[in-house]
Structures are given as C-alpha cells and as structure tokens.
Scaffold this motif. Sequence first.
Motif, PDB file in Angstrom:
ATOM      1  N   ILE A  97       0.853  -1.192   0.000  1.00  0.00           N
ATOM      2  CA  ILE A  97       0.000   0.000   0.000  1.00  0.00           C
ATOM      3  C   ILE A  97       0.883   1.234   0.000  1.00  0.00           C
ATOM      4  CG2 ILE A  97      -1.832   1.262   1.190  1.00  0.00           C
ATOM      5  CD1 ILE A  97      -2.529  -1.354   2.638  1.00  0.00           C
ATOM      6  N   SER A  98       0.634   2.134  -0.932  1.00  0.00           N
ATOM      7  CA  SER A  98       1.319   3.428  -0.984  1.00  0.00           C
ATOM      8  C   SER A  98       0.352   4.498  -0.496  1.00  0.00           C
ATOM      9  CB  SER A  98       1.777   3.731  -2.413  1.00  0.00           C
ATOM     10  OG  SER A  98       2.364   4.996  -2.497  1.00  0.00           O
ATOM     11  N   CYS A  99       0.812   5.316   0.451  1.00  0.00           N
ATOM     12  CA  CYS A  99      -0.088   6.293   1.061  1.00  0.00           C
ATOM     13  C   CYS A  99       0.712   7.512   1.506  1.00  0.00           C
ATOM     14  CB  CYS A  99      -0.787   5.659   2.266  1.00  0.00           C
ATOM     15  SG  CYS A  99      -1.882   6.770   3.187  1.00  0.00           S
ATOM     16  N   PRO A 100       0.175   8.736   1.365  1.00  0.00           N
ATOM     17  CA  PRO A 100       0.880   9.906   1.888  1.00  0.00           C
ATOM     18  C   PRO A 100       1.224   9.711   3.363  1.00  0.00           C
ATOM     19  CG  PRO A 100      -0.967  10.598   0.535  1.00  0.00           C
ATOM     20  CD  PRO A 100      -1.088   9.098   0.681  1.00  0.00           C
ATOM     21  N   ALA A 101       2.443  10.079   3.728  1.00  0.00           N
ATOM     22  CA  ALA A 101       2.926   9.811   5.084  1.00  0.00           C
ATOM     23  C   ALA A 101       2.042  10.434   6.153  1.00  0.00           C
ATOM     24  CB  ALA A 101       4.357  10.314   5.222  1.00  0.00           C
ATOM     25  N   THR A 102       1.460  11.602   5.867  1.00  0.00           N
ATOM     26  CA  THR A 102       0.618  12.259   6.868  1.00  0.00           C
ATOM     27  C   THR A 102      -0.604  11.419   7.187  1.00  0.00           C
ATOM     28  OG1 THR A 102       1.358  14.436   6.115  1.00  0.00           O
ATOM     29  CG2 THR A 102      -0.655  14.357   7.400  1.00  0.00           C
ATOM     30  N   LEU A 103      -1.303  10.931   6.161  1.00  0.00           N
ATOM     31  CA  LEU A 103      -2.485  10.101   6.409  1.00  0.00           C
ATOM     32  C   LEU A 103      -2.085   8.745   6.977  1.00  0.00           C
ATOM     33  CD1 LEU A 103      -5.593   9.961   6.122  1.00  0.00           C
ATOM     34  CD2 LEU A 103      -5.218   8.777   3.960  1.00  0.00           C
ATOM     35  N   ALA A 104      -0.953   8.212   6.516  1.00  0.00           N
ATOM     36  CA  ALA A 104      -0.484   6.931   7.055  1.00  0.00           C
ATOM     37  C   ALA A 104      -0.261   7.036   8.555  1.00  0.00           C
ATOM     38  CB  ALA A 104       0.811   6.519   6.349  1.00  0.00           C
ATOM     39  N   THR A 105       0.307   8.142   9.010  1.00  0.00           N
ATOM     40  CA  THR A 105       0.567   8.341  10.434  1.00  0.00           C
ATOM     41  C   THR A 105      -0.720   8.547  11.217  1.00  0.00           C
ATOM     42  OG1 THR A 105       2.719   9.335   9.931  1.00  0.00           O
ATOM     43  CG2 THR A 105       1.803   9.780  12.103  1.00  0.00           C
ATOM     44  N   ASN A 106      -1.615   9.382  10.702  1.00  0.00           N
ATOM     45  CA  ASN A 106      -2.781   9.797  11.472  1.00  0.00           C
ATOM     46  C   ASN A 106      -3.981   8.871  11.372  1.00  0.00           C
ATOM     47  OD1 ASN A 106      -1.340  11.985  12.278  1.00  0.00           O
ATOM     48  ND2 ASN A 106      -2.451  13.489  11.075  1.00  0.00           N
ATOM     49  N   TRP A 107      -4.027   8.013  10.339  1.00  0.00           N
ATOM     50  CA  TRP A 107      -5.203   7.147  10.224  1.00  0.00           C
ATOM     51  C   TRP A 107      -4.889   5.727   9.757  1.00  0.00           C
ATOM     52  CZ3 TRP A 107      -7.629   4.860   5.881  1.00  0.00           C
ATOM     53  CH2 TRP A 107      -8.827   4.207   6.190  1.00  0.00           C
ATOM     54  N   LEU A 108      -4.117   5.583   8.684  1.00  0.00           N
ATOM     55  CA  LEU A 108      -3.978   4.268   8.059  1.00  0.00           C
ATOM     56  C   LEU A 108      -3.291   3.246   8.963  1.00  0.00           C
ATOM     57  CD1 LEU A 108      -4.623   2.655   5.518  1.00  0.00           C
ATOM     58  CD2 LEU A 108      -2.408   3.359   4.588  1.00  0.00           C
ATOM     59  N   THR A 109      -2.378   3.695   9.820  1.00  0.00           N
ATOM     60  CA  THR A 109      -1.700   2.742  10.703  1.00  0.00           C
ATOM     61  C   THR A 109      -2.689   2.014  11.596  1.00  0.00           C
ATOM     62  OG1 THR A 109      -1.225   4.634  12.141  1.00  0.00           O
ATOM     63  CG2 THR A 109       0.568   3.833  10.749  1.00  0.00           C
ATOM     64  N   GLY A 110      -3.647   2.738  12.157  1.00  0.00           N
ATOM     65  CA  GLY A 110      -4.666   2.089  12.990  1.00  0.00           C
ATOM     66  C   GLY A 110      -5.537   1.145  12.195  1.00  0.00           C
ATOM     67  N   CYS A 111      -5.860   1.540  10.974  1.00  0.00           N
ATOM     68  CA  CYS A 111      -6.666   0.694  10.090  1.00  0.00           C
ATOM     69  C   CYS A 111      -5.951  -0.618   9.788  1.00  0.00           C
ATOM     70  CB  CYS A 111      -6.959   1.469   8.802  1.00  0.00           C
ATOM     71  SG  CYS A 111      -7.749   0.518   7.495  1.00  0.00           S
ATOM     72  N   ILE A 112      -4.665  -0.551   9.470  1.00  0.00           N
ATOM     73  CA  ILE A 112      -3.911  -1.749   9.111  1.00  0.00           C
ATOM     74  C   ILE A 112      -3.589  -2.598  10.340  1.00  0.00           C
ATOM     75  CG2 ILE A 112      -1.762  -2.585   8.076  1.00  0.00           C
ATOM     76  CD1 ILE A 112      -3.922  -1.478   6.120  1.00  0.00           C
ATOM     77  N   ALA A 113      -3.380  -1.961  11.485  1.00  0.00           N
ATOM     78  CA  ALA A 113      -3.163  -2.735  12.722  1.00  0.00           C
ATOM     79  C   ALA A 113      -4.380  -3.606  13.021  1.00  0.00           C
ATOM     80  CB  ALA A 113      -2.867  -1.793  13.883  1.00  0.00           C
ATOM     81  N   ALA A 114      -5.573  -3.050  12.856  1.00  0.00           N
ATOM     82  CA  ALA A 114      -6.797  -3.828  13.071  1.00  0.00           C
ATOM     83  C   ALA A 114      -6.934  -4.923  12.018  1.00  0.00           C
ATOM     84  CB  ALA A 114      -8.007  -2.896  13.036  1.00  0.00           C
ATOM     85  N   PHE A 115      -6.535  -4.617  10.783  1.00  0.00           N
ATOM     86  CA  PHE A 115      -6.572  -5.636   9.723  1.00  0.00           C
ATOM     87  C   PHE A 115      -5.664  -6.804  10.066  1.00  0.00           C
ATOM     88  CE2 PHE A 115      -4.830  -7.537   5.876  1.00  0.00           C
ATOM     89  CZ  PHE A 115      -5.972  -7.830   5.147  1.00  0.00           C
ATOM     90  N   HIS A 116      -4.475  -6.523  10.585  1.00  0.00           N
ATOM     91  CA  HIS A 116      -3.521  -7.584  10.923  1.00  0.00           C
ATOM     92  C   HIS A 116      -4.073  -8.516  11.997  1.00  0.00           C
ATOM     93  CE1 HIS A 116       0.308  -9.597  11.380  1.00  0.00           C
ATOM     94  NE2 HIS A 116       0.317  -9.299  12.665  1.00  0.00           N
TER      95      HIS A 116
END
Length: 295
Positions: A97-116
């Motif tokens: 997944i390629s994502c702007p670092a700002t959104l990756a830090t503020n939202w996507l990390t939590g989304c992917i942690a739950a996915f894992h």
Amino acid sequence: MKPPPPLNYIRSFECSARHLSFTEAAKELGYTQAAISTHVRALEHYIGRQLFVRYPRSLKLTEMGEAFLPTLRQALDQIDHATEAILASVRNRTVVISCPATLATNWLTGCIAAFHVRYPDIEVVLHGTIWEDPSEPAADLTIAARRFDNKPPAATALWDESLALLCAPQFLSGPNAIRSPADILRQGWIFVHSRQEYWQCMGTALGIETSDHEKYLSTNSSNIALELAAAGAGCVAVQLSLARPFLKRGLLAEPFAVRPPSPWGYYLSDNASSKGSVVKIVKEWILARARADMA
C-alpha cells in the motif's frame, strides 16, 4: 539541463557522510577507498561546491554538505522502500500500500493494525510517501491526496472530506481568548504549502476576510502544521481526517463548530495488474474502515 549524477556518486557521498570516512564507506559499499573518493569528487564537480573538508585521517562536512545530505537520504530511503515493496509484492500473500505519510501516520496505521489482527496470514507493506510519483509501479493499492477536480481515474474517495479550524486549547480562555470569528484575525496563522486555499474556504464559512492577513507560519507538511498549532504557534485550517487524533487527545480544539467541505481529499485505487483476491480483501477492509471511522 544536466543529466542527474549517477546514483553511485550519491550513495558514496551519503555513506561517507555517515561514517565521515571514505575507508569505512568503501567497506560498506564494496568499492575501493579510491573509488569512493573519486565518486565524491565527481559529485562535488557536478554541484560546483565542496561537500567535505578533508583532513589526513578524517572528514568533516561543509555547510553545503550538511544542507545537501538530508534531502539525499530522504530520496535514497524512498528508492530503498520502493525496491523492498517490489520484492515483497512477488509473494502471493503480500499487499503493498502506498499512502501519503501524513495520512499513514494519522489514520492508516490504525486501520492496518486492526486488519492484521483479523487477517494475520496476509502481509501488508505500508509505503509512506512524501511526494506522489504517478509512475511508481510497486504498490497494489495507492491512496492519493488530490483536489476534487483532479481525481485519479477509477479511484474511490475514502470519505467526504471536511476542513476544521484548530488551535491550542489555551487560545479559548483568558483575556485574549478566541470568542468570535473576528478574533481569528488577531492570531498567527499556519499554512500548508499548496493548501493555502483552506484558509480561503474557512474564511468564507466564518464570514471573515482572509486575503490581507500576514501573521503566519508555513510548512510543507500537514502533520508539522498540526504540531505547530498544538505547540501554541497559531491557528491552522486543515483536513478533519488528519486533525481527529489531535482533537481526541485534547491537543487541539475547535473554536467554532464550522466544517466546510474540503477541496482536497483522499482517493484509493488499485494497480491494474493487482487483481488478486488478497488485494480485494485489503481494499474492502480499508474502504469499510474509512466509512466507519469518518461517519
């Protein structure tokens, strides 16, 4: 225009700067000491400025070398991450997944942690980008920040984006507290490069004139802008999706319940060559989580 300098010149300089030694750089990169020295001299000739002060047994970066180094390291990191992503995507159970670092830090990390937690057997490689590269082929899924009139083809908006006006909580109390929209004009403003229109949108929503305001700071990162606001440097107009973590933690506050639509949003698209079921699972998870989190 000059062609760019060879990449081995750049790597030789970065490694030499890290070790402050041509000899140690040669050991790490597998060149001779003479080759490393030649690469660096060629790069200095290309730039037209000296990058190192050379002593008999050591090196010291010049001011130009110190200024040049961070940008080069950032670029080399992106090259290395892209290479790792390509190699990882070869495996069937890996999704990049390629994502702007700002959104990756503020939202996507939590989304992917739950996915894992839900899908521990699917490997996700999260590539936080600083500059969007439309030619980048490595990612199976790409999240791009785009203006509404420049949406990526066949992309899906993660959510309907809004803007928020934010300031440190202390701005809402005391004799100089923000109590009306006009009070915003007395404060310092923080701008994000290429997103200056956020303040225009917010000014229209609040009924204040923003074109003549001069007390401001600026940055190329929404995250830095939010951190500046939390540190009390001024008010910031930014996408609500990025501001939510700061609001939840009480680091920032909204002086007014005004959230106009944002001209910029986040759009998810998949690589035309990545149509496997695993990619579909990750894509559907991200979209479902986006709808739930921003509802």
